[in-house]
Design an enzyme around this catalytic site. Structure first.
Site, PDB file in Angstrom:
ATOM      1  N   ASN A  92       0.869  -1.181   0.000  1.00 37.66           N
ATOM      2  CA  ASN A  92       0.000   0.000   0.000  1.00 37.66           C
ATOM      3  C   ASN A  92       0.906   1.230   0.000  1.00 37.66           C
ATOM      4  O   ASN A  92       1.499   1.577   1.012  1.00 37.66           O
ATOM      5  CB  ASN A  92      -0.906  -0.013   1.238  1.00 37.66           C
ATOM      6  CG  ASN A  92      -1.771   1.232   1.323  1.00 37.66           C
ATOM      7  OD1 ASN A  92      -1.882   1.996   0.369  1.00 37.66           O
ATOM      8  ND2 ASN A  92      -2.386   1.432   2.477  1.00 37.66           N
ATOM      9  N   TRP A  93       0.990   1.884  -1.156  1.00 39.70           N
ATOM     10  CA  TRP A  93       1.884   3.030  -1.291  1.00 39.70           C
ATOM     11  C   TRP A  93       1.315   4.312  -0.687  1.00 39.70           C
ATOM     12  O   TRP A  93       2.004   5.319  -0.600  1.00 39.70           O
ATOM     13  CB  TRP A  93       2.216   3.266  -2.773  1.00 39.70           C
ATOM     14  CG  TRP A  93       3.216   2.298  -3.320  1.00 39.70           C
ATOM     15  CD1 TRP A  93       3.913   1.347  -2.619  1.00 39.70           C
ATOM     16  CD2 TRP A  93       3.652   2.191  -4.691  1.00 39.70           C
ATOM     17  NE1 TRP A  93       4.747   0.650  -3.471  1.00 39.70           N
ATOM     18  CE2 TRP A  93       4.614   1.153  -4.750  1.00 39.70           C
ATOM     19  CE3 TRP A  93       3.323   2.871  -5.859  1.00 39.70           C
ATOM     20  CZ2 TRP A  93       5.242   0.784  -5.946  1.00 39.70           C
ATOM     21  CZ3 TRP A  93       3.945   2.507  -7.045  1.00 39.70           C
ATOM     22  CH2 TRP A  93       4.896   1.480  -7.077  1.00 39.70           C
ATOM     23  N   LYS A  94       0.038   4.299  -0.301  1.00 41.01           N
ATOM     24  CA  LYS A  94      -0.589   5.482   0.309  1.00 41.01           C
ATOM     25  C   LYS A  94      -0.330   6.719  -0.553  1.00 41.01           C
ATOM     26  O   LYS A  94      -0.430   6.623  -1.779  1.00 41.01           O
ATOM     27  CB  LYS A  94      -0.117   5.642   1.761  1.00 41.01           C
ATOM     28  CG  LYS A  94      -0.319   4.353   2.571  1.00 41.01           C
ATOM     29  CD  LYS A  94      -0.072   4.508   4.041  1.00 41.01           C
ATOM     30  CE  LYS A  94      -0.222   3.166   4.749  1.00 41.01           C
ATOM     31  NZ  LYS A  94      -0.122   3.288   6.208  1.00 41.01           N
TER      32      LYS A  94
ATOM     33  N   HIS B 183      -9.704   0.865   5.111  1.00 40.55           N
ATOM     34  CA  HIS B 183      -8.367   1.000   5.689  1.00 40.55           C
ATOM     35  C   HIS B 183      -8.457   1.923   6.903  1.00 40.55           C
ATOM     36  O   HIS B 183      -9.266   2.854   6.926  1.00 40.55           O
ATOM     37  CB  HIS B 183      -7.403   1.570   4.644  1.00 40.55           C
ATOM     38  CG  HIS B 183      -5.975   1.587   5.093  1.00 40.55           C
ATOM     39  ND1 HIS B 183      -5.479   2.567   5.924  1.00 40.55           N
ATOM     40  CD2 HIS B 183      -4.948   0.727   4.851  1.00 40.55           C
ATOM     41  CE1 HIS B 183      -4.200   2.303   6.172  1.00 40.55           C
ATOM     42  NE2 HIS B 183      -3.855   1.209   5.534  1.00 40.55           N
TER      43      HIS B 183
ATOM     44  N   GLU C 110      -6.836   4.347   7.899  1.00 47.79           N
ATOM     45  CA  GLU C 110      -6.739   5.783   7.634  1.00 47.79           C
ATOM     46  C   GLU C 110      -8.032   6.323   7.039  1.00 47.79           C
ATOM     47  O   GLU C 110      -8.433   7.456   7.311  1.00 47.79           O
ATOM     48  CB  GLU C 110      -5.537   6.056   6.712  1.00 47.79           C
ATOM     49  CG  GLU C 110      -4.219   5.901   7.470  1.00 47.79           C
ATOM     50  CD  GLU C 110      -3.044   5.537   6.588  1.00 47.79           C
ATOM     51  OE1 GLU C 110      -3.140   5.659   5.355  1.00 47.79           O
ATOM     52  OE2 GLU C 110      -2.012   5.116   7.163  1.00 47.79           O
TER      53      GLU C 110
ATOM     54  N   GLU D 225      -5.362  -5.002  10.621  1.00 50.04           N
ATOM     55  CA  GLU D 225      -4.324  -4.002  10.868  1.00 50.04           C
ATOM     56  C   GLU D 225      -4.655  -3.240  12.140  1.00 50.04           C
ATOM     57  O   GLU D 225      -5.480  -2.336  12.136  1.00 50.04           O
ATOM     58  CB  GLU D 225      -4.175  -3.066   9.672  1.00 50.04           C
ATOM     59  CG  GLU D 225      -5.443  -2.799   8.872  1.00 50.04           C
ATOM     60  CD  GLU D 225      -5.392  -1.498   8.112  1.00 50.04           C
ATOM     61  OE1 GLU D 225      -4.352  -1.240   7.512  1.00 50.04           O
ATOM     62  OE2 GLU D 225      -6.376  -0.748   8.151  1.00 50.04           O
TER      63      GLU D 225
ATOM     64  N   GLY E 264       2.494   2.483  11.269  1.00 48.99           N
ATOM     65  CA  GLY E 264       3.398   3.619  11.178  1.00 48.99           C
ATOM     66  C   GLY E 264       3.983   4.055  12.510  1.00 48.99           C
ATOM     67  O   GLY E 264       4.592   5.102  12.621  1.00 48.99           O
TER      68      GLY E 264
ATOM     69  N   SER F 298       3.191  -1.904  10.587  1.00 47.98           N
ATOM     70  CA  SER F 298       4.645  -1.841  10.800  1.00 47.98           C
ATOM     71  C   SER F 298       5.358  -3.138  10.415  1.00 47.98           C
ATOM     72  O   SER F 298       6.264  -3.601  11.095  1.00 47.98           O
ATOM     73  CB  SER F 298       4.969  -1.452  12.253  1.00 47.98           C
ATOM     74  OG  SER F 298       4.526  -0.126  12.511  1.00 47.98           O
TER      75      SER F 298
ATOM     76  N   GLY G 134       2.935  -1.076   4.358  1.00 45.62           N
ATOM     77  CA  GLY G 134       2.919   0.340   4.021  1.00 45.62           C
ATOM     78  C   GLY G 134       4.315   0.852   3.715  1.00 45.62           C
ATOM     79  O   GLY G 134       4.883   0.605   2.655  1.00 45.62           O
TER      80      GLY G 134
END
Length: 251
Positions: free
Chosen positions: A10-12, A97, A99, A169, A175, A215, A236
């Site tokens: 997941n490149w966000k 997700h 976020e 997650e 992160g 992470s 991520g």
């Protein structure tokens, strides 16, 4: 049952088309075809077509989008639809997700709607579930992930559920450098597997991959993948460097 491991990047909000091209050249040069696992890239919507083009010679690698709007079309400036994603070459869509839930305020009801739309478009939804630190410390992890899973499946029939993917997650591990232990991951993946069994029965539930995200890095990837009921990884930050990512993919 042995499920084929799924390793997803997941490149966000990272890697525009130029960076993505360079990334894929370097990554593909050191990553021969892996039949024993499914590899997925989730670039930004703007970078999606570049990644699809860059992987034309590698059809075994899937490409997905990080989000779609809850309606198929209409006056929603700035959004992307599931039909556009499919047309551009996406095969998978991330839904719910952490976020999207915690930064953008997406509700369980929104994930219900999106899951139904994605399934109708015959794309694969990857439903993300996970608890906050406060929920974990209150001993509510199981309740939270079961609630999020139930909402995601609410409007799907058994055949549609058979083609989904799940990702656990824990929000407190994303992160932050804190990772759930392989035992933590196995425990919650077991909760999710049992919830799937009660909804669709053993046979269908056994075929649904449950990934761990939070992470993940080159160092902990092998231990996480070896844990019971962990069928893959949603990565991520550690997926942003091609050499690092190649190492995780081979974990």
């Amino acid at each position: 049952m042995h499920r084929k491991p799924v390793i997803a990047a997941n490149w966000k909000l990272n890697h525009g088309p130029t960076d993505a091209k360079a990334f894929l050249q370097r990554f593909l040069a050191q990553s021969p075809k892996l039949n024993e696992r499914t590899l997925i890239f989730f670039p930004s919507a703007i970078t999606l077509t570049t990644v699809v083009e860059g992987l034309r010679e590698r059809p075994e690698i899937w490409v997905g989008v990080q989000n779609v709007h809850g309606e198929a079309q209409g006056a929603f400036t700035g959004e992307n639809s599931v039909l556009m994603a499919r047309d551009a070459g996406a095969r998978v869509v991330l839904v719910g997700h952490s976020e999207r839930r915690h930064v953008f305020g997406e509700s369980d009801a929104a994930t219900t709607k999106k899951m139904a739309l994605i399934a109708q478009a015959r794309l694969v939804p990857m439903l993300c579930v996970g608890e906050t630190l406060a929920e974990r410390e209150a001993g509510r992890t199981g309740l939270v992930v079961e609630r999020q899973l139930a909402a995601g499946l609410a409007e799907l029939d058994d055949a549609q559920i058979a083609s989904i993917m799940l990702a656990y997650e824990p929000v407190w591990a994303i992160g932050t450098g804190r990772t759930a232990t392989p035992e933590d991951a196995s425990e919650i993946h077991g909760v999710l597997r049992r919830a799937l069994v009660s909804r669709v029965g053993d046979k269908v539930a056994a075929g649904i991959p449950i990934l761990y995200g939070g992470s993940v890095n080159r160092g902990n990837a092998p231990q996480l993948l070896a844990a019971a009921d962990v069928d893959g990884l949603l990565v991520g930050g550690a997926s942003l460097d091609p050499d690092n990512w190649a190492g995780i993919v081979r974990a």
